[in-house]
Design an enzyme around this catalytic site. Structure first.
Site, PDB file in Angstrom:
ATOM      1  N   ARG A  66       0.760  -1.070   0.043  1.00 17.34           N
ATOM      2  CA  ARG A  66      -0.167   0.001   0.060  1.00 17.34           C
ATOM      3  C   ARG A  66       0.960   1.276  -0.140  1.00 17.34           C
ATOM      4  O   ARG A  66       0.618   2.366  -0.519  1.00 17.34           O
ATOM      5  CB  ARG A  66      -0.899  -0.207   0.943  1.00 17.34           C
ATOM      6  CG  ARG A  66      -1.970  -0.968   1.076  1.00 17.34           C
ATOM      7  CD  ARG A  66      -2.897  -1.329   2.402  1.00 17.34           C
ATOM      8  NE  ARG A  66      -3.943  -2.151   1.940  1.00 17.34           N
ATOM      9  CZ  ARG A  66      -4.864  -2.755   2.927  1.00 17.34           C
ATOM     10  NH1 ARG A  66      -4.605  -2.353   4.103  1.00 17.34           N
ATOM     11  NH2 ARG A  66      -5.701  -3.554   2.363  1.00 17.34           N
ATOM     12  N   TYR A 119      -6.458  -1.743  -6.623  1.00 24.66           N
ATOM     13  CA  TYR A 119      -5.826  -2.949  -6.014  1.00 24.66           C
ATOM     14  C   TYR A 119      -5.017  -2.654  -4.818  1.00 24.66           C
ATOM     15  O   TYR A 119      -4.859  -1.572  -4.253  1.00 24.66           O
ATOM     16  CB  TYR A 119      -4.662  -3.638  -7.022  1.00 24.66           C
ATOM     17  CG  TYR A 119      -3.512  -2.954  -7.901  1.00 24.66           C
ATOM     18  CD1 TYR A 119      -3.164  -1.963  -7.176  1.00 24.66           C
ATOM     19  CD2 TYR A 119      -3.178  -3.297  -8.988  1.00 24.66           C
ATOM     20  CE1 TYR A 119      -1.977  -1.043  -7.979  1.00 24.66           C
ATOM     21  CE2 TYR A 119      -1.968  -2.775  -9.803  1.00 24.66           C
ATOM     22  CZ  TYR A 119      -1.388  -1.655  -9.030  1.00 24.66           C
ATOM     23  OH  TYR A 119      -0.288  -1.104  -9.669  1.00 24.66           O
ATOM     24  N   GLU A 120      -4.715  -3.613  -4.098  1.00 21.51           N
ATOM     25  CA  GLU A 120      -4.007  -3.474  -2.643  1.00 21.51           C
ATOM     26  C   GLU A 120      -5.085  -3.082  -1.661  1.00 21.51           C
ATOM     27  O   GLU A 120      -4.727  -2.367  -0.876  1.00 21.51           O
ATOM     28  CB  GLU A 120      -2.980  -2.731  -2.978  1.00 21.51           C
ATOM     29  CG  GLU A 120      -1.703  -3.303  -3.554  1.00 21.51           C
ATOM     30  CD  GLU A 120      -1.667  -4.858  -3.409  1.00 21.51           C
ATOM     31  OE1 GLU A 120      -1.623  -5.366  -2.667  1.00 21.51           O
ATOM     32  OE2 GLU A 120      -1.072  -5.353  -4.508  1.00 21.51           O
ATOM     33  N   GLY A 121      -6.370  -3.312  -1.925  1.00 23.31           N
ATOM     34  CA  GLY A 121      -7.559  -2.788  -1.134  1.00 23.31           C
ATOM     35  C   GLY A 121      -8.320  -1.519  -1.784  1.00 23.31           C
ATOM     36  O   GLY A 121      -7.319  -0.470  -1.844  1.00 23.31           O
ATOM     37  N   GLN A 130      -9.536   1.402   2.053  1.00 24.29           N
ATOM     38  CA  GLN A 130      -8.601   2.095   2.871  1.00 24.29           C
ATOM     39  C   GLN A 130      -9.056   3.341   3.713  1.00 24.29           C
ATOM     40  O   GLN A 130      -9.004   3.668   4.944  1.00 24.29           O
ATOM     41  CB  GLN A 130      -7.746   2.872   1.899  1.00 24.29           C
ATOM     42  CG  GLN A 130      -7.035   1.964   0.942  1.00 24.29           C
ATOM     43  CD  GLN A 130      -6.154   0.929   1.428  1.00 24.29           C
ATOM     44  OE1 GLN A 130      -5.484   1.367   2.488  1.00 24.29           O
ATOM     45  NE2 GLN A 130      -6.071  -0.250   0.882  1.00 24.29           N
TER      46      GLN A 130
END
Length: 594
Positions: free
Chosen positions: A297, A436-438, A443
């Site tokens: 992130r 992506y990556e949450g 977030q």
């Protein structure tokens, strides 16, 4: 099209004046991180970005990665670029020396990461995932496993991947179905994963997959997930590569952007079962994976910064060359950079990029201090700060990436919509970063749910206290322009405080209030924090000017900070208003009415 120019002077300024690299360099083990070394590292990184990675960015986008006879072929030039990248030591900058790394601060790695993402976002994803896998192994892998894999991964000789998502399980990892069956000293992995970045290629000798899977007797939900290391090629007792493991890319996704980065559908165990090794404890895989996710992130936030700077440079170059119309105070036709609306867009791109860079670098500073300070209280303080800034770095900086790359297309006008200029590629590439990556909504929920409400505002109030002390000093600055910028920032800080207090008072009473307001709160914090750092940069630049430095770089810093204060900081009030208006208009409409 313009050539990419690494902003090394800007990076050094932010590292020194905002991210305080000099204090980090005093920590044990970081003594070699001198200004001269940092300058040399950034210069060499800039050369690689400009002369090796940027030239294959457009061609890589046009050609893309391909799956041929069960093997992924990278776009032309990528394998050679990766070999040069690894041989030059760029995979090991902040890695531990015990595994062959250079042991330098993460902040220095972050600065180099910006350059990779600015010059070639598709390429940069490969070392990004490897670095996250290394962090997860260092934190959770056994000594035996790490002795076999880490040195090769740190050197870049082997790369790493993250395998979470499945067709039925996107962000909801509780729905993961991939199975892991114990068999002697290893496990047999069987299942399918999707959206696996650089899941297969031939740029490195081996690929180390980190795979989430369930044991046969695992409890339901996220508490029953374990993490496994699944190599593409098995490793023999003497360290040489052995047989091909039963882990294959069976298709590539056709995507909007990052075409040169193969996004694979990975199949594990279609034949005899893919051999995997447990990382950490059984049924504790999510905690192990989040070590990798949190690292990723921060890196994705740097992707937003890098793509923004590249789009800005591209737009400036075009605006200086493109002749169109007439402008007040000029004779004849003029370059479009002389038109006020084009100036507005360029200043917006510039100021947002600088603010995002500063936030990302501050997050990297918090990472270094929280992991390396000899003082336990300082480590704890900056661990809270890192937790607070991570979702903002990922989400706000990637939202900036979308806005700036879109403005880059707009500066080009109709030509920006054409592939020939290259401006549209940056916008297409940037679109995945908020996902992506949450996703950025996840977030924002993390920021409000965990970092604000569950923490009862401790970390946020620590930040507010630090910023309040700063405003008291800056607002009284003897330079009237600096004092004006600081006053505008003070107003935005008060607005952020109002939004924070509202959520602390109401968010725990009704989960919908917190969830509906989360994104606007995150954006409010991002713009406000960017304002703090832009004001801080103006103070530092003005000190140089007052000391007799006539370099236009410093006057430009003050001008950019003033633009941010006047044109960007008012967004804080808008986001605060959205937060305070609650969730009713968001949640009232019946589902069938949509």
């Amino acid at each position: 099209m313009s050539n990419y120019v690494a902003p090394t002077k800007e990076l050094q300024f932010v590292m020194k004046e905002l991210a305080d690299i000099e204090s980090i360099a005093k920590f044990p083990g970081f003594e070699e991180a001198t200004p001269d070394m940092i300058e040399a590292i950034l210069e060499e990184a800039g050369k690689l970005a400009t002369h090796v990675l940027d030239p294959i960015n457009l061609s890589g986008d046009q050609q893309g990665a391909k799956l041929v006879d069960g093997k992924v072929q990278a776009a032309d030039g990528f394998k050679e670029a990766y070999q040069q990248f690894a041989e030059s030591g760029w995979t090991s900058v902040n890695m531990p020396e015990q595994y062959g790394g250079q042991g330098l601060p993460f902040l220095i790695q972050s600065a180099a990461t910006e350059l990779w993402n600015a010059s070639n976002a598709s390429f940069a994803l490969c070392p990004l995932l490897t670095a996250g896998a290394v962090e997860s192994l260092i934190a959770h892998g056994s000594d035996e496993l790490n002795a076999i894999y880490l040195e090769h991964m740190v050197s870049g000789n082997w790369t790493g991947t993250m395998n979470l998502t499945e067709p039925q399980a996107g962000s909801d990892l509780a729905a993961v179905r991939t199975q892991a069956t114990p068999e002697g000293d290893h496990y047999k992995i069987k299942g399918q994963k999707i959206y696996i970045t650089w899941g297969d290629h031939e740029m490195s000798e081996n690929i180390v997959h980190l795979v989430l899977a369930r044991l046969p007797d695992a409890p339901e939900g996220v508490k029953g997930i374990s993490l496994f290391l699944v190599p593409k090629f098995m490793v023999n007792a003497d360290g040489s590569l052995g047989e091909r493991n039963d882990a294959y890319a069976i298709s590539l996704e056709h995507k909007m952007g990052i075409h040169a980065s193969p996004t694979c559908v990975m199949s594990f165990g279609d034949n005899d079962g893919a051999i995997g090794y447990l990382i950490g404890e059984e049924n504790n895989g999510l905690a192990c994976m989040f070590t990798m996710m949190n690292h990723a992130r921060l890196e994705v936030g740097m992707q937003g910064v890098g793509i923004s700077d590249r789009a800005y440079q591209h737009a400036v170059s075009y605006a200086k060359e493109r002749t169109q119309g007439h402008a007040h105070g000029h004779e004849g036709r003029v370059a479009i950079i002389n038109h006020p609306d084009v100036r507005r867009m360029l200043m917006q791109m510039r100021s947002l990029t600088e603010a995002a860079r500063a936030i990302s670098f501050m997050s990297s500073h918090a990472h270094d201090v929280s992991h390396n300070s000899p003082d336990a209280e300082e480590r704890a303080y900056y661990s809270r700060r890192l937790g607070l800034l991570t979702p903002v770095s990922k989400a706000w900086c990637t939202e900036v990436g979308m806005e700036v790359t879109s403005l880059g297309v707009q500066v080009h006008g109709g030509m920006g919509y054409m592939q020939e200029t290259g401006a549209e590629q940056y916008m297409r590439d940037a679109r995945i970063f908020p996902i992506y990556e949450g996703t950025n909504g996840i977030q924002a929920n993390d920021l409000v749910g965990r970092k604000l409400l569950r923490d009862k505002g401790v970390a946020v109030n620590e930040l507010i206290a630090e910023l309040t002390e700063f405003t008291e000093q800056a607002s009284g600055h003897e330079n009237s322009e600096i004092a004006t910028i600081a006053t505008m920032f003070t107003d935005s800080l008060h607005a952020f405080e109002d939004a924070t207090l509202y959520l602390l008072e109401t968010g725990s009473k009704d989960p919908n209030i917190a969830a509906a307001a989360a994104f606007n709160y995150m954006m409010c914090m991002g713009v406000m924090t960017g304002g703090w750092l832009m004001t801080k940069s103006a103070v530092a630049a003005q000190a140089e000017i007052d000391g007799g430095n006539t370099d236009a770089f410093y006057t430009s810093k003050v001008t950019t900070a003033r633009f941010y204060a006047e044109q960007m900081l008012p967004r804080v009030l808008a986001h605060k208003t959205a937060v305070l208006n609650g969730e009713e208009s968001t949640m009232t409409m019946a589902v069938d009415a949509f």
